[in-house]
Design a protein around this motif. Sequence first.
Motif, mmCIF file in Angstrom:
data_model
loop_
_atom_site.group_PDB
_atom_site.id
_atom_site.type_symbol
_atom_site.label_atom_id
_atom_site.label_comp_id
_atom_site.label_asym_id
_atom_site.label_seq_id
_atom_site.Cartn_x
_atom_site.Cartn_y
_atom_site.Cartn_z
ATOM 1 N N UNK A 50 -3.800 15.172 -12.370
ATOM 2 C CA UNK A 50 -5.161 15.451 -12.584
ATOM 3 C C UNK A 50 -6.118 15.060 -11.529
ATOM 4 N N UNK A 51 -7.166 16.001 -11.470
ATOM 5 C CA UNK A 51 -8.111 15.717 -10.372
ATOM 6 C C UNK A 51 -8.555 14.314 -10.344
ATOM 7 N N UNK A 52 -8.473 13.822 -9.274
ATOM 8 C CA UNK A 52 -8.840 12.167 -9.377
ATOM 9 C C UNK A 52 -10.132 12.060 -8.786
ATOM 10 N N UNK A 53 -10.712 13.065 -8.132
ATOM 11 C CA UNK A 53 -11.967 12.891 -7.323
ATOM 12 C C UNK A 53 -13.168 12.581 -8.121
ATOM 13 N N UNK A 224 -5.199 15.152 -6.309
ATOM 14 C CA UNK A 224 -4.465 14.313 -7.397
ATOM 15 C C UNK A 224 -4.181 12.906 -6.784
ATOM 16 N N UNK A 225 -4.462 12.457 -5.554
ATOM 17 C CA UNK A 225 -4.338 11.064 -4.845
ATOM 18 C C UNK A 225 -2.965 11.039 -4.078
ATOM 19 N N UNK A 226 -2.402 12.024 -4.160
ATOM 20 C CA UNK A 226 -0.991 11.941 -3.137
ATOM 21 C C UNK A 226 -1.490 11.635 -1.716
ATOM 22 N N UNK A 239 0.185 -2.427 -1.706
ATOM 23 C CA UNK A 239 -0.840 -2.788 -2.456
ATOM 24 C C UNK A 239 -1.299 -1.779 -3.544
ATOM 25 N N UNK A 240 -1.103 -0.332 -3.258
ATOM 26 C CA UNK A 240 -1.742 0.671 -4.162
ATOM 27 C C UNK A 240 -0.819 0.497 -5.290
ATOM 28 N N UNK A 241 0.478 0.418 -5.090
ATOM 29 C CA UNK A 241 1.629 0.520 -6.096
ATOM 30 C C UNK A 241 1.554 -0.726 -6.972
ATOM 31 N N UNK A 242 1.157 -1.803 -6.471
ATOM 32 C CA UNK A 242 1.376 -3.086 -6.972
ATOM 33 C C UNK A 242 0.256 -3.371 -7.780
ATOM 34 N N UNK A 243 -0.963 -2.812 -7.438
ATOM 35 C CA UNK A 243 -2.462 -3.077 -8.356
ATOM 36 C C UNK A 243 -2.380 -2.271 -9.693
ATOM 37 N N UNK A 244 -2.921 -2.866 -10.493
ATOM 38 C CA UNK A 244 -3.185 -2.365 -11.838
ATOM 39 C C UNK A 244 -3.909 -0.972 -11.805
ATOM 40 N N UNK A 245 -5.077 -0.982 -10.881
ATOM 41 C CA UNK A 245 -5.802 0.190 -10.703
ATOM 42 C C UNK A 245 -5.895 0.513 -8.963
ATOM 43 N N UNK A 246 -6.160 1.597 -8.636
ATOM 44 C CA UNK A 246 -6.168 1.682 -7.397
ATOM 45 C C UNK A 246 -7.379 2.693 -6.958
ATOM 46 N N UNK A 247 -8.279 2.247 -5.962
ATOM 47 C CA UNK A 247 -9.348 3.229 -5.537
ATOM 48 C C UNK A 247 -8.777 3.540 -4.070
ATOM 49 N N UNK A 267 3.050 8.722 1.158
ATOM 50 C CA UNK A 267 3.092 7.103 1.209
ATOM 51 C C UNK A 267 2.677 6.581 -0.265
ATOM 52 N N UNK A 268 1.629 7.325 -0.677
ATOM 53 C CA UNK A 268 1.223 6.498 -2.030
ATOM 54 C C UNK A 268 1.065 7.907 -3.136
ATOM 55 N N UNK A 269 1.821 7.639 -4.230
ATOM 56 C CA UNK A 269 2.198 8.872 -5.036
ATOM 57 C C UNK A 269 0.789 9.132 -5.941
ATOM 58 N N UNK A 270 0.420 9.975 -6.435
ATOM 59 C CA UNK A 270 -0.746 10.287 -7.173
ATOM 60 C C UNK A 270 -0.927 9.549 -8.542
ATOM 61 N N UNK A 271 0.590 9.121 -9.008
ATOM 62 C CA UNK A 271 0.461 8.249 -10.353
ATOM 63 C C UNK A 271 -0.067 7.007 -10.350
#
Lengths: 359, 260
Positions: A50-53, A224-226, A239-247, A267-271
């Motif tokens: 999804x567009x995360x912008x 998408x955030x990739x 940090x991005x993958x450990x966090x419940x939510x990531x900005x 390095x950081x996948x969209x999900x």
Amino acid sequence: MKEPTSSLIRSVTNLDYDSIKKREEAPFEYWGPTPYEARKAAVAKKKGLHDKRTTLKEAVAKYIKDGINLGVGGFVNTRVPVAIIHEIIRKGAKDLTLSMQSNSICTELLAGAMILNPDHVSIKRVELAWWGYEVIGIAPLFRYLVTKGMIELDDYTNYGMSARFKAGAMGIPFIPTRDHGGSDMELVNRGKMIECPFTNENVYLVPACYPDVGIVHVPVADMYGNSRIFGALCTCPEIAQAANHCIVTTEQIIPSESIRQYPNLTEIPYAVVDALVEQPFGSYPGACYGYYWFDMPEFLQFRSICDEFRKTGEKGKLQEFYDKYIFGCETFDDFLATRPYKKIKELRLGDKVQPIITT
Amino acid sequence: MPEYGPFEMIAYTGSRVLEDDTIVFVGTGLPIIASMHAQLTHAPNLNLIFEAGSLAAILEQGMPLSVGDTRAFRKAVFAKGLCGVFELTQRGYSDYAFIGGAQIDMYGNVGSTIEGGTYSAPNVRFPGSGGAGAMAANCEKTIAIMALEKRRFTQKVDFITSIGFGDGSPDYRKKAGVMGSGPYRVITNQALFGFDEKTRRMMLLEVIPGKTAKDIQELVSFELLISPDLKEMKEPSEADLKLLREECDPDGYFLKRKVK
């Protein structure tokens, strides 16, 4: 009862008995989501592309709440999420737990906001390895808060904190490391020495760190955030993958076709990304590889304002800085607009155009 | 001999200690300068790890001002993050840890967390371990740069941030679960120290010309062992100073500082 496993640190430590006893007797708790809660949060997310912008205002309003564990990305002066921090200070957030390996201006900015108005921003505790400015000097506000006993600390090494985020990113409760043991960190942090069930030798376990919200700044990402990172990864992917939510803030949004062309570079996948904001110079005055070098005079100036407060207790100049550059600005772009174009150009040249792949 | 400053002597001595064909995990400042000098002289195949995540960068853009500086990633052969380089280290690929600190004791334990007071309300709070604690644990040999003062060469470190030989027991490091062999050299502008294999205590190896072992002992709070083969510290030549001043730290960020 069997003696708890430990190194011989007690035979050499110079720490006060009360500090050691206090930690020994405190029951273990995660200073943020438990592994189970973190798993639930990930499962609950929609997994489509999804567009995360969005805008920083919306992202911060949605995810930054009182009492959360905030995982701060970057490393000291490199790729630090300064734009997100400005917005968090504008919005306000109390009783924060900060988690990071090493940081400088981001955490000093939060500390300054707390000193000026603790009813608006406050730090309750920090799990960290390092808080300072390297060549520029110690962090005055960190020293002020700690020596006054105003924040609780949990000290690890840079690897320890990175491994803790990695454990969070792996969805596990702890990770063994070969450090901390035999140092005073063994006595005061929340890790634990055990006898390894396989080698029968001592090994130090550190608890996973799952922030409620991770904040990272990256060079490029698709809508998408990739995210693709050049130069130091720091501990941002973990940090991005450990966090419940990531900005995520990014220098530049790139076409998704490029991401699919070179998926190895992601390095950081969209999900794991919940909100994405295109924010050029989002690490200013820190550096972002491929885009700009750090602004030494700006660091020196902010640090000297903070040091003056530490030495005199006078809040005037500090208040003036926040009123002018944070509360007096609607957005981070407004703050950047206060810096002359020549300065921006100089910082771009300072990076000497490190090669990056954006198409 | 040419005139040189105290930090130039430290950087030059640091360079001498590093062998070729090795990997050194460097902290900010003098360790970077020492390693650059070594690369330009006797150790062309010495490779650097910067803890934000690079291996074997080419420092053609000048000295990185921070271990996360973008310059520290220029033309590296491997650029990851902290996990990447610390995992390499834990696995055994970093020969030297090159650290600094506020206090050191006779067993090479280094403090860089607090001074005085208690852990929760110290008199002075330093930035913290950063990479130092992990480097001292898992690089094979630890080199520390310290200012030679009584309050820094102390009987007891207020907070052991970076493990040395602990209380000196033979199995201290093994019981701590760390992998590196431990303290190797301590560098100051007036003396170079090593550690006695048998007792693991700090031993004076070299003194600056014009000083004696007794002069050095007076600047140290604990009793030093003196090497039976005590030497004079080698001084930097004109060529060494030219490299340090013009190639390694031309802006004088570290070499031109004044001693407090």
